[in-house]
Design an enzyme around this catalytic site. Sequence first.
Site, PDB file in Angstrom:
ATOM      1  CG  ASP A  86     -44.516  34.849 -29.619  1.00 40.55           C
ATOM      2  OD1 ASP A  86     -43.740  35.784 -29.319  1.00 40.55           O
ATOM      3  OD2 ASP A  86     -45.255  34.291 -28.774  1.00 40.55           O
ATOM      4  CD1 TRP A 106     -34.125  30.348 -31.697  1.00 39.64           C
ATOM      5  CD2 TRP A 106     -32.836  32.187 -31.610  1.00 39.64           C
ATOM      6  NE1 TRP A 106     -33.058  30.164 -32.555  1.00 39.64           N
ATOM      7  CE2 TRP A 106     -32.257  31.280 -32.520  1.00 39.64           C
ATOM      8  CE3 TRP A 106     -32.207  33.412 -31.385  1.00 39.64           C
ATOM      9  CZ2 TRP A 106     -31.080  31.559 -33.215  1.00 39.64           C
ATOM     10  CZ3 TRP A 106     -31.028  33.691 -32.073  1.00 39.64           C
ATOM     11  CH2 TRP A 106     -30.484  32.774 -32.975  1.00 39.64           C
ATOM     12  CG  ASN A 121     -45.201  43.785 -29.380  1.00 40.54           C
ATOM     13  OD1 ASN A 121     -45.250  43.317 -30.513  1.00 40.54           O
ATOM     14  ND2 ASN A 121     -45.340  43.017 -28.303  1.00 40.54           N
ATOM     15  NE  ARG A 154     -50.322  34.953 -25.485  1.00 38.21           N
ATOM     16  CZ  ARG A 154     -49.627  34.411 -24.482  1.00 38.21           C
ATOM     17  NH1 ARG A 154     -50.191  33.555 -23.658  1.00 38.21           N
ATOM     18  NH2 ARG A 154     -48.358  34.760 -24.285  1.00 38.21           N
TER      19      ARG A 154
HETATM   20  C1  IPE Z   1     -47.509  38.888 -30.630  1.00 41.83           C
HETATM   21  O1  IPE Z   1     -46.445  38.431 -29.861  1.00 41.83           O
HETATM   22  C2  IPE Z   1     -47.088  40.121 -31.381  1.00 41.83           C
HETATM   23  C3  IPE Z   1     -46.121  39.888 -32.454  1.00 41.83           C
HETATM   24  C4  IPE Z   1     -45.656  38.728 -32.834  1.00 41.83           C
HETATM   25  C5  IPE Z   1     -45.672  41.074 -33.138  1.00 41.83           C
HETATM   26  P1  IPE Z   1     -46.313  38.821 -28.317  1.00 41.83           P
HETATM   27  O2  IPE Z   1     -45.111  38.138 -27.804  1.00 41.83           O
HETATM   28  O3  IPE Z   1     -46.357  40.289 -28.150  1.00 41.83           O
HETATM   29  O4  IPE Z   1     -47.655  38.198 -27.731  1.00 41.83           O
HETATM   30  P2  IPE Z   1     -48.082  37.917 -26.223  1.00 41.83           P
HETATM   31  O5  IPE Z   1     -47.894  39.191 -25.477  1.00 41.83           O
HETATM   32  O6  IPE Z   1     -47.193  36.833 -25.682  1.00 41.83           O
HETATM   33  O7  IPE Z   1     -49.492  37.467 -26.324  1.00 41.83           O
HETATM   34  C1  IPE Z   2     -41.784  38.107 -31.237  1.00 44.52           C
HETATM   35  O1  IPE Z   2     -40.895  37.567 -30.319  1.00 44.52           O
HETATM   36  C2  IPE Z   2     -41.332  39.476 -31.721  1.00 44.52           C
HETATM   37  C3  IPE Z   2     -42.158  40.590 -31.222  1.00 44.52           C
HETATM   38  C4  IPE Z   2     -43.249  40.468 -30.542  1.00 44.52           C
HETATM   39  C5  IPE Z   2     -41.706  41.944 -31.542  1.00 44.52           C
HETATM   40  P1  IPE Z   2     -40.952  37.950 -28.782  1.00 44.52           P
HETATM   41  O2  IPE Z   2     -40.090  39.148 -28.556  1.00 44.52           O
HETATM   42  O3  IPE Z   2     -42.337  38.093 -28.307  1.00 44.52           O
HETATM   43  O4  IPE Z   2     -40.258  36.678 -28.132  1.00 44.52           O
HETATM   44  P2  IPE Z   2     -40.733  35.902 -26.831  1.00 44.52           P
HETATM   45  O5  IPE Z   2     -42.172  35.555 -27.005  1.00 44.52           O
HETATM   46  O6  IPE Z   2     -40.508  36.823 -25.676  1.00 44.52           O
HETATM   47  O7  IPE Z   2     -39.849  34.701 -26.797  1.00 44.52           O
HETATM   48 MG    MG Z   3     -43.708  36.798 -27.564  1.00 47.79          MG
END
Ligand code: IPE
Ligand code: IPE
Ligand code: MG
Length: 244
Positions: A21, A26, A69, A193
């Site tokens: 995550d 980033w 997602n 989480r």
């Molecule tokens: C969890 O990250 C899913 C993956 C890393 C693929 P998210 O960014 O989707 O999680 P939430 O929505 O903040 O809990």
């Molecule tokens: C994790 O990074 C990758 C996926 C869930 C696909 P995020 O895209 O959730 O990045 P943040 O949490 O918004 O920074």
């Molecule tokens: Mg995320």
Amino acid sequence: MQDTEQIDLNRIPRHVAIIMDGNGRWAKQRGHERSFGHQAGAETVHIIAEEAARLGIKYLTLYTFSTENWNRPSEEVAALMSLLFESIEEETFMKNNISFRIIGDIAKLPANVQERLQACVEHTSANTGMCLVLALSYSARWEITEATRQIARLIKDGTLQPEQIDSGLISQHLATNFMPDPDLLIRTGGEIRLSNYLLWQCAYSELYFCDTYWPDFHAEELRKAICDYQKRERRFGKTSEQIK
Ligand code: IPE
Ligand code: IPE
Ligand code: MG
């Protein structure tokens, strides 16, 4: 930063699961689009896979795209799907003796991505080193629902009696039935989480949360997590005295 010297190579976790995550934040921090963060994150996947294989981890399960997602803006989902298509590097897997697998509702992915992934699974299936598993269009509730359906069908057609259902049987019907439960679950990016990841399998996993955004989670960060894991006492409900 701790180095590999401090890792006990005889007590490497067999299965490490990672919630990757922080890609979006980033990128934002650097004034870029979220997709720039996903690209950087894909490079980190290769670095971490190579390091995990080198350390002797047997299974590395990466949460790559969750069921939830799919609800992101369509441009971001499309960018993630093309990135997935582009970043499957079979050569890296062959070079490191890595077998590649996928868990999740794969039928939901674009056809070209499915084909590319499937080809990579087949070409690397004889590799005997680490097994790298991408969780794609995956969520634990989806997986448990699917398993429940499969078990219900077996009962309906008379192959199974309700009394025969135990936790082992449930595990056998999960997408992860070819590997042991995670010893260590890492989440990068600062959130504390599980976001619907491996809920059944992580019942007794050691949890490690760090603030580092996924694109910055390099080899030394993985080693640091493993050092931390090795300091813990896994009691599985018993007393400390029983373990010693
Ligand atoms: C969890 O990250 C899913 C993956 C890393 C693929 P998210 O960014 O989707 O999680 P939430 O929505 O903040 O809990
Ligand atoms: C994790 O990074 C990758 C996926 C869930 C696909 P995020 O895209 O959730 O990045 P943040 O949490 O918004 O920074
Ligand atoms: Mg995320």
